[in-house]
Design an enzyme around this catalytic site. Structure first.
Site, PDB file in Angstrom:
ATOM      1  N   ASP A  31       9.512   8.555  -4.511  1.00 50.52           N
ATOM      2  CA  ASP A  31       9.115   7.285  -5.136  1.00 50.52           C
ATOM      3  C   ASP A  31       9.552   7.356  -6.587  1.00 50.52           C
ATOM      4  OD1 ASP A  31       7.423   5.015  -6.222  1.00 50.52           O
ATOM      5  OD2 ASP A  31       6.631   5.071  -4.178  1.00 50.52           O
ATOM      6  N   ASN A  35       2.211   9.279  -7.453  1.00 50.24           N
ATOM      7  CA  ASN A  35       1.220   8.682  -6.569  1.00 50.24           C
ATOM      8  C   ASN A  35      -0.125   8.582  -7.304  1.00 50.24           C
ATOM      9  OD1 ASN A  35      -0.864   8.351  -4.489  1.00 50.24           O
ATOM     10  ND2 ASN A  35       0.846   8.601  -3.082  1.00 50.24           N
ATOM     11  N   THR A  38      -3.347  10.215  -4.675  1.00 48.31           N
ATOM     12  CA  THR A  38      -3.515  11.550  -4.100  1.00 48.31           C
ATOM     13  C   THR A  38      -2.379  12.467  -4.552  1.00 48.31           C
ATOM     14  OG1 THR A  38      -3.701  12.816  -2.028  1.00 48.31           O
ATOM     15  CG2 THR A  38      -2.230  10.930  -1.987  1.00 48.31           C
ATOM     16  N   LEU A  73      10.002   2.881   3.199  1.00 52.11           N
ATOM     17  CA  LEU A  73       9.059   1.842   2.755  1.00 52.11           C
ATOM     18  C   LEU A  73       9.348   1.373   1.329  1.00 52.11           C
ATOM     19  CD1 LEU A  73       5.755   3.594   3.965  1.00 52.11           C
ATOM     20  CD2 LEU A  73       6.995   1.785   5.153  1.00 52.11           C
ATOM     21  N   SER A 114      10.366  -3.994   7.421  1.00 47.89           N
ATOM     22  CA  SER A 114      10.783  -5.362   7.144  1.00 47.89           C
ATOM     23  C   SER A 114       9.523  -6.220   7.021  1.00 47.89           C
ATOM     24  CB  SER A 114      11.717  -5.857   8.246  1.00 47.89           C
ATOM     25  OG  SER A 114      12.251  -7.108   7.897  1.00 47.89           O
ATOM     26  N   TYR A 141      13.353 -12.104  -1.950  1.00 42.39           N
ATOM     27  CA  TYR A 141      12.697 -11.001  -1.218  1.00 42.39           C
ATOM     28  C   TYR A 141      13.066 -11.066   0.269  1.00 42.39           C
ATOM     29  CZ  TYR A 141       8.953  -8.270   0.993  1.00 42.39           C
ATOM     30  OH  TYR A 141       8.249  -7.370   1.761  1.00 42.39           O
ATOM     31  N   LYS A 145      15.177  -8.353   2.716  1.00 45.81           N
ATOM     32  CA  LYS A 145      14.736  -7.754   3.996  1.00 45.81           C
ATOM     33  C   LYS A 145      15.728  -8.074   5.111  1.00 45.81           C
ATOM     34  CE  LYS A 145      11.000  -5.633   2.689  1.00 45.81           C
ATOM     35  NZ  LYS A 145      11.034  -4.170   2.581  1.00 45.81           N
ATOM     36  N   VAL A 201      -6.781 -21.321  -4.396  1.00 45.15           N
ATOM     37  CA  VAL A 201      -5.979 -21.252  -3.168  1.00 45.15           C
ATOM     38  C   VAL A 201      -4.845 -22.260  -3.315  1.00 45.15           C
ATOM     39  CG1 VAL A 201      -5.995 -21.870  -0.724  1.00 45.15           C
ATOM     40  CG2 VAL A 201      -7.854 -20.478  -1.674  1.00 45.15           C
TER      41      VAL A 201
END
Ligand SMILES: NC(=O)c1ccc[n+]([C@@H]2O[C@H](COP(=O)([O-])OP(=O)(O)OC[C@H]3O[C@@H](n4cnc5c(N)ncnc54)[C@H](O)[C@@H]3O)[C@@H](O)[C@H]2O)c1
Length: 274
Positions: A31, A35, A38, A73, A114, A141, A145, A201
């Site tokens: 990455d 992280n 963890t 990912l 995806s 975006y 994908k 919303v």
């Protein structure tokens, strides 16, 4: 099995890595950031979108450790942010290309994350695969994908790459509440409703299929097992809960759980790309 996870510091990556560790597998993460949740598995800090001729842990560094499969990912994963900064969609395509090259050079199978966003324009109310068409692509975006999927299909045909593609939908749950980095609607609404603040919303009718992260991870793990056994491969699979909820219903459910009457402001759905 030895699993290399890209984007291992993110929500799904962290949950998947910890689940695989609990089952006795070996996990190696990559990455571009540490992280935040963890330190139970090694994470190589690397920008995967940069040009990579070789995959090493930095200039002159050690090569990646051997692995059996890659779960890819890593992505700039926020739809609206990529409308504002479209070069981040190009980064997504570059990093998928780099990861595919790594798989090709090492003969590794891949699982690719995806998105339901590949189905495009929601105003056409697509309910069948055959009606989906990339000419209705809604955002950079989605385009990134669709491009990632297309690259994988081409690598399968030209180089025999073995793959599974999962199209996720609004994953929520554990390790998704770092909303200063990435605003996600469920943790945002929980925080606001718990604090007695109103929530907005955009689109009363907007219905989303929210997927609990353990269900998502369960799907990936089952896919991994079958891909390694060779019993399922080269398939594209929708991995979601299978039932939609409107954002208004979702705010009401959060209110029920928190014993707070939510203040819901409804505005027209207007944000481009969503
Ligand atoms: N969470 C969802 O609702 C959802 C829905 C559909 C698809 N997806 C896809 O699933 C994947 C994982 O999603 P998530 O929710 O865990 O996202 P996330 O943002 O929590 O994790 C993505 C990780 O990728 C890393 N990353 C981004 N660009 C990178 C680069 N150039 N080099 C190295 N690392 C990089 C980020 O630092 C981050 O830790 C993404 O590809 C996303 O597009 C997620």
């Amino acid at each position: 099995m030895r699993v290399l996870i890209t984007g291992s510091s993110g929500q799904i990556g962290t949950n998947l890595a910890l689940r695989l560790l609990a089952e006795g597998h070996t996990v190696f993460g990559v990455d571009r950031r540490v992280n935040p949740w963890t330190d139970r598995f090694p994470t190589l800090l690397q920008d995967l979108a940069a040009a990579h001729r070789e995959f090493r842990s930095g200039i002159g560094g050690a090569p990646y450790p051997p692995c059996d499969v890659v779960v890819h990912l890593a992505a700039n994963a926020k739809v609206h942010e990529l409308v504002e900064h479209p070069h981040r969609a190009l980064e997504n395509i570059n990093l998928t290309f780099n990861v595919l090259e790594y798989c090709r050079m090492n003969g590794l199978p891949i699982i690719f994350s995806s998105s339901r966003e590949v189905y495009g324009d929601i105003h056409r109310y697509i309910t069948e695969e055959r009606n989906a068409d990339f000419s209705f692509t809604e955002s950079p975006y989605s385009a990134s994908k669709i491009s990632g999927e297309a690259l994988i299909y081409s690598y399968a045909r030209c180089y025999g790459l073995r793959y599974l593609i999962f199209r996720f939908s609004n994953v929520y749950g554990r390790y998704d509440n770092d909303i200063e980095r990435m605003e996600r609607v469920i943790p945002l609404f929980i925080r606001k409703i718990a604090g007695g603040e109103p929530v907005t919303v955009f689109g009363r009718e907007k219905v989303l299929d929210f997927t609990y992260v353990d269900d998502c991870v369960e799907g990936i793990v089952r896919g991994l097992d079958r891909l390694m056994l060779g019993s399922v491969e080269n398939r594209t699979i929708n991995l979601a809960y299978g039932q939609g909820n409107s954002l208004v219903q979702m705010a009401e459910l959060i209110g029920d759980a928190l014993h707070v009457a939510p203040q819901i402001i409804v505005e027209p759905a207007k944000r481009p790309g969503e």
